[in-house]
Design a protein around this motif. Structure first.
Motif, PDB file in Angstrom:
ATOM      1  N   PHE B 199      -5.403 -10.734   6.918  1.00 15.16           N
ATOM      2  CA  PHE B 199      -5.943  -9.508   6.336  1.00 15.16           C
ATOM      3  C   PHE B 199      -4.911  -8.378   6.431  1.00 15.16           C
ATOM      4  O   PHE B 199      -4.738  -7.605   5.486  1.00 15.16           O
ATOM      5  N   ALA B 200      -4.210  -8.325   7.585  1.00 14.24           N
ATOM      6  CA  ALA B 200      -3.171  -7.297   7.774  1.00 14.24           C
ATOM      7  C   ALA B 200      -2.072  -7.467   6.738  1.00 14.24           C
ATOM      8  O   ALA B 200      -1.589  -6.494   6.153  1.00 14.24           O
ATOM      9  N   LEU B 201      -1.711  -8.723   6.506  1.00 16.82           N
ATOM     10  CA  LEU B 201      -0.671  -9.022   5.519  1.00 16.82           C
ATOM     11  C   LEU B 201      -1.130  -8.630   4.117  1.00 16.82           C
ATOM     12  O   LEU B 201      -0.350  -8.086   3.316  1.00 16.82           O
ATOM     13  N   ALA B 202      -2.399  -8.870   3.853  1.00 15.51           N
ATOM     14  CA  ALA B 202      -2.967  -8.500   2.545  1.00 15.51           C
ATOM     15  C   ALA B 202      -2.887  -6.987   2.347  1.00 15.51           C
ATOM     16  O   ALA B 202      -2.530  -6.506   1.268  1.00 15.51           O
ATOM     17  N   LEU B 203      -3.199  -6.251   3.407  1.00 14.79           N
ATOM     18  CA  LEU B 203      -3.105  -4.786   3.331  1.00 14.79           C
ATOM     19  C   LEU B 203      -1.652  -4.361   3.083  1.00 14.79           C
ATOM     20  O   LEU B 203      -1.381  -3.431   2.319  1.00 14.79           O
ATOM     21  N   GLY B 204      -0.733  -5.072   3.736  1.00 15.36           N
ATOM     22  CA  GLY B 204       0.697  -4.789   3.558  1.00 15.36           C
ATOM     23  C   GLY B 204       1.128  -5.006   2.117  1.00 15.36           C
ATOM     24  O   GLY B 204       1.891  -4.227   1.554  1.00 15.36           O
ATOM     25  N   ILE B 205       0.600  -6.073   1.517  1.00 19.82           N
ATOM     26  CA  ILE B 205       0.935  -6.363   0.112  1.00 19.82           C
ATOM     27  C   ILE B 205       0.393  -5.256  -0.799  1.00 19.82           C
ATOM     28  O   ILE B 205       1.069  -4.817  -1.723  1.00 19.82           O
ATOM     29  N   VAL B 206      -0.831  -4.802  -0.500  1.00 19.36           N
ATOM     30  CA  VAL B 206      -1.414  -3.699  -1.284  1.00 19.36           C
ATOM     31  C   VAL B 206      -0.511  -2.459  -1.182  1.00 19.36           C
ATOM     32  O   VAL B 206      -0.213  -1.790  -2.178  1.00 19.36           O
ATOM     33  N   LEU B 207      -0.044  -2.176   0.027  1.00 23.46           N
ATOM     34  CA  LEU B 207       0.831  -1.013   0.267  1.00 23.46           C
ATOM     35  C   LEU B 207       2.130  -1.145  -0.529  1.00 23.46           C
ATOM     36  O   LEU B 207       2.598  -0.191  -1.160  1.00 23.46           O
ATOM     37  N   LEU B 208       2.687  -2.352  -0.521  1.00 22.18           N
ATOM     38  CA  LEU B 208       3.918  -2.601  -1.286  1.00 22.18           C
ATOM     39  C   LEU B 208       3.690  -2.429  -2.777  1.00 22.18           C
ATOM     40  O   LEU B 208       4.542  -1.886  -3.485  1.00 22.18           O
ATOM     41  N   LEU B 209       2.521  -2.906  -3.238  1.00 21.53           N
ATOM     42  CA  LEU B 209       2.194  -2.774  -4.661  1.00 21.53           C
ATOM     43  C   LEU B 209       2.133  -1.307  -5.075  1.00 21.53           C
ATOM     44  O   LEU B 209       2.629  -0.929  -6.140  1.00 21.53           O
ATOM     45  N   ILE B 210       1.526  -0.480  -4.210  1.00 26.65           N
ATOM     46  CA  ILE B 210       1.432   0.958  -4.510  1.00 26.65           C
ATOM     47  C   ILE B 210       2.840   1.542  -4.606  1.00 26.65           C
ATOM     48  O   ILE B 210       3.170   2.266  -5.545  1.00 26.65           O
ATOM     49  N   ALA B 211       3.690   1.223  -3.603  1.00 31.64           N
ATOM     50  CA  ALA B 211       5.065   1.739  -3.591  1.00 31.64           C
ATOM     51  C   ALA B 211       5.799   1.301  -4.858  1.00 31.64           C
ATOM     52  O   ALA B 211       6.538   2.075  -5.463  1.00 31.64           O
ATOM     53  N   PHE B 212       5.559   0.044  -5.266  1.00 31.49           N
ATOM     54  CA  PHE B 212       6.224  -0.484  -6.459  1.00 31.49           C
ATOM     55  C   PHE B 212       5.784   0.284  -7.713  1.00 31.49           C
ATOM     56  O   PHE B 212       6.613   0.657  -8.546  1.00 31.49           O
ATOM     57  N   VAL B 213       4.485   0.515  -7.821  1.00 32.70           N
ATOM     58  CA  VAL B 213       3.952   1.232  -9.006  1.00 32.70           C
ATOM     59  C   VAL B 213       4.531   2.649  -9.067  1.00 32.70           C
ATOM     60  O   VAL B 213       4.965   3.113 -10.129  1.00 32.70           O
ATOM     61  N   VAL B 214       4.576   3.333  -7.918  1.00 32.07           N
ATOM     62  CA  VAL B 214       5.116   4.709  -7.875  1.00 32.07           C
ATOM     63  C   VAL B 214       6.595   4.696  -8.292  1.00 32.07           C
ATOM     64  O   VAL B 214       7.038   5.518  -9.102  1.00 32.07           O
ATOM     65  N   ASN B 215       7.348   3.738  -7.761  1.00 33.48           N
ATOM     66  CA  ASN B 215       8.770   3.630  -8.110  1.00 33.48           C
ATOM     67  C   ASN B 215       8.980   3.327  -9.586  1.00 33.48           C
ATOM     68  O   ASN B 215       9.858   3.902 -10.228  1.00 33.48           O
ATOM     69  N   ALA B 216       8.150   2.414 -10.099  1.00 32.79           N
ATOM     70  CA  ALA B 216       8.265   2.032 -11.516  1.00 32.79           C
ATOM     71  C   ALA B 216       7.968   3.223 -12.411  1.00 32.79           C
ATOM     72  O   ALA B 216       8.666   3.461 -13.401  1.00 32.79           O
ATOM     73  N   LEU B 217       6.932   4.005 -12.048  1.00 29.45           N
ATOM     74  CA  LEU B 217       6.584   5.201 -12.820  1.00 29.45           C
ATOM     75  C   LEU B 217       7.729   6.204 -12.814  1.00 29.45           C
ATOM     76  O   LEU B 217       8.082   6.764 -13.849  1.00 29.45           O
ATOM     77  N   ALA B 218       8.325   6.403 -11.636  1.00 30.10           N
ATOM     78  CA  ALA B 218       9.432   7.363 -11.511  1.00 30.10           C
ATOM     79  C   ALA B 218      10.632   6.896 -12.335  1.00 30.10           C
ATOM     80  O   ALA B 218      11.257   7.688 -13.043  1.00 30.10           O
TER      81      ALA B 218
END
Lengths: 219, 228
Positions: B199-218
């Motif tokens: 579950f912790a790893l899943a949360l980590g993946i969600v966090l990475l996905l958010i960072a990726f989306v923000v970076n892609a938008l920028a």
């Protein structure tokens, strides 16, 4: 008129400019020559208020324009690069034509060669009106044709605006063709002062002789 | 693979608690990044363009603070805002506001240091050329921002990345309180301590996905601006 008295610029203990007196009459094109590190750019940068003098007095027109040695290409095409200084598109187009850059007017400025960029940089400066034009080695990256265009554009600008031009140069041809007067700086001091032809043909001091000897093979 | 499946299940299940944690994380990261940039970018511009006495010392200090350990920053803020501290009466401890304050202390030196280095190296010819043309200061600042937008976006993204990934300071001052101050990183820490690694790893993946989306938008925004 530009009047310089007891001008000094020192970096830590090293004096890079030490001019006792220099008066430049209105409408003169003055070429400032000298070896690398002789203080040419420092003098121009002080006159352009880009650099503070350590001591001395300067009386010069407030309305001046300065073209640095390293030409910078702003984003956008060549016309954008000229109009950013406030000039209209028509003026920009005329200047580009004068400097033989109109065929590149829609290109990105960052794609220009060194010589082209230097001519664009001159267009940017010439798009504005000023009483004093300060040009730091305006032909250093230009080929023979480019240098000729630059010389003609400077002279034409002076004729139209009656302004004073001070330009540093390593090119004897530029000094001979464009300048009314030339000074040679050596270790920050004025070592020779006169018309370019006189300094070139009849150098008075040993220092001026040795400096212009190199030029004679170049010119 | 199980963690990846769990991460997507978590995202698409629209779990109320996860959405709340995401909301707190984004709110904290957005405000701390914005405040740090509002302070750090002009300060960096000032240090990058002006010469003054003590500049070298100030730069060394900023570079030192760029490596400030988050737990030290957290402890410092905790000491200031604890019940017996000088700002204890404000009752900010264990709120999102105090987490933002701690983050600002951590991120501002990074934004200041990076922007002053950028301005010192890149903006010099821009300023020299623009001043030579007699342009006013407002126009010069506009040109510097326009010319250096890629670097500036990188600085903002670095600040956001640091903020979203931070755990030490926010857990000290925020307390990882459920439905209140729990953010993605402190939630991951909690789940790991509970032994729920998947579950912790899943949360980590969600966090990475958010960072990726923000970076892609920028990146998209910078690319669009370049094509103008």
């Amino acid at each position: 008129m530009i009047e310089i008295k007891s001008l000094k610029k020192t970096y830590r203990e090293r004096t890079v400019l030490d001019i006792d007196k220099l008066v430049i009459d209105d409408g003169t094109i003055l070429a400032v020559a000298g070896a690398n590190g002789s203080g040419k750019s420092t003098l121009l940068r002080i006159l352009a208020c880009q650099l503070k003098a350590t001591e001395g007095e300067i009386a010069s027109p407030e309305n001046s324009l300065y073209m640095p040695q390293q030409a910078y290409a702003f984003r956008g095409n060549l016309i954008d690069n000229i109009t950013l200084s406030g000039a209209d598109r028509e003026t920009a187009k005329q200047l580009l034509e004068k400097l033989e850059l109109s065929h590149l007017s829609e290109k990105k400025a960052t794609s220009l060669s060194g010589g082209e960029l230097q001519r664009l940089s001159l267009c940017r400066v010439l798009s504005r009106k000023a009483e004093l034009l300060l040009l730091d080695e305006p032909t250093s990256a230009c080929d023979v044709r480019g240098a000729e265009l630059v010389v003609n554009a400077i002279k034409e600008y002076r004729e139209e605006n009656g302004c004073t031009v001070v330009m540093s140069t390593h090119a004897p041809a530029l000094a001979l063709k464009a300048a009314d007067r030339m000074i040679i700086l050596g270790n920050g001091k004025i070592e020779a002062d006169g018309t370019p032809a006189d300094i070139f043909n009849k150098p008075e001091t040993d220092w001026a002789k040795s400096f212009t000897a190199g030029w004679k093979t170049d010119a | 693979m199980d963690s990846f499946r769990q991460a997507f299940d978590l995202l698409f299940s629209l779990d109320r608690e996860l959405l709340q944690i995401l909301g707190v994380t984004m709110r904290m990261s957005f405000f701390s990044t914005a405040i740090s940039c509002l302070i750090g970018l002009p300060l960096g511009a000032l240090i990058g363009t002006k010469s003054f006495k003590g500049k070298s010392f100030l730069k060394k200090l900023i570079h030192t603070l760029m490596g400030l350990p988050p737990v030290v920053a957290g402890l410092f803020v905790y000491t200031l805002f604890t019940h017996y501290g000088p700002f204890g009466e404000l009752n900010l401890l264990f709120t999102v506001k105090i987490m933002v304050i701690a983050q600002v202390i951590l991120i501002t030196p990074i934004v200041t240091g990076l922007s002053s280095s950028f301005i010192e190296s890149t903006s010099k010819p821009i300023i020299e050329t623009a001043r030579g043309l007699g342009l006013n200061n407002l126009k010069i600042v506009g040109l510097c921002l326009s010319e250096g937008r890629t670097s500036l976006v990188s600085i903002v993204l670095t600040a956001f990345g640091r903020s979203i990934a931070e755990v030490g300071a926010v857990s000290i001052v925020g307390g990882n309180i459920q439905w209140k101050t729990r953010v993605m990183t402190t939630a991951i820490m909690l789940e790991t301590n509970k032994g729920k690694f998947s579950f912790a790893l899943a949360l980590g993946i969600v966090l990475l996905l958010i960072a990726f989306v923000v970076n892609a938008l920028a990146s998209f925004m910078v690319k669009e601006a370049k094509n103008d």
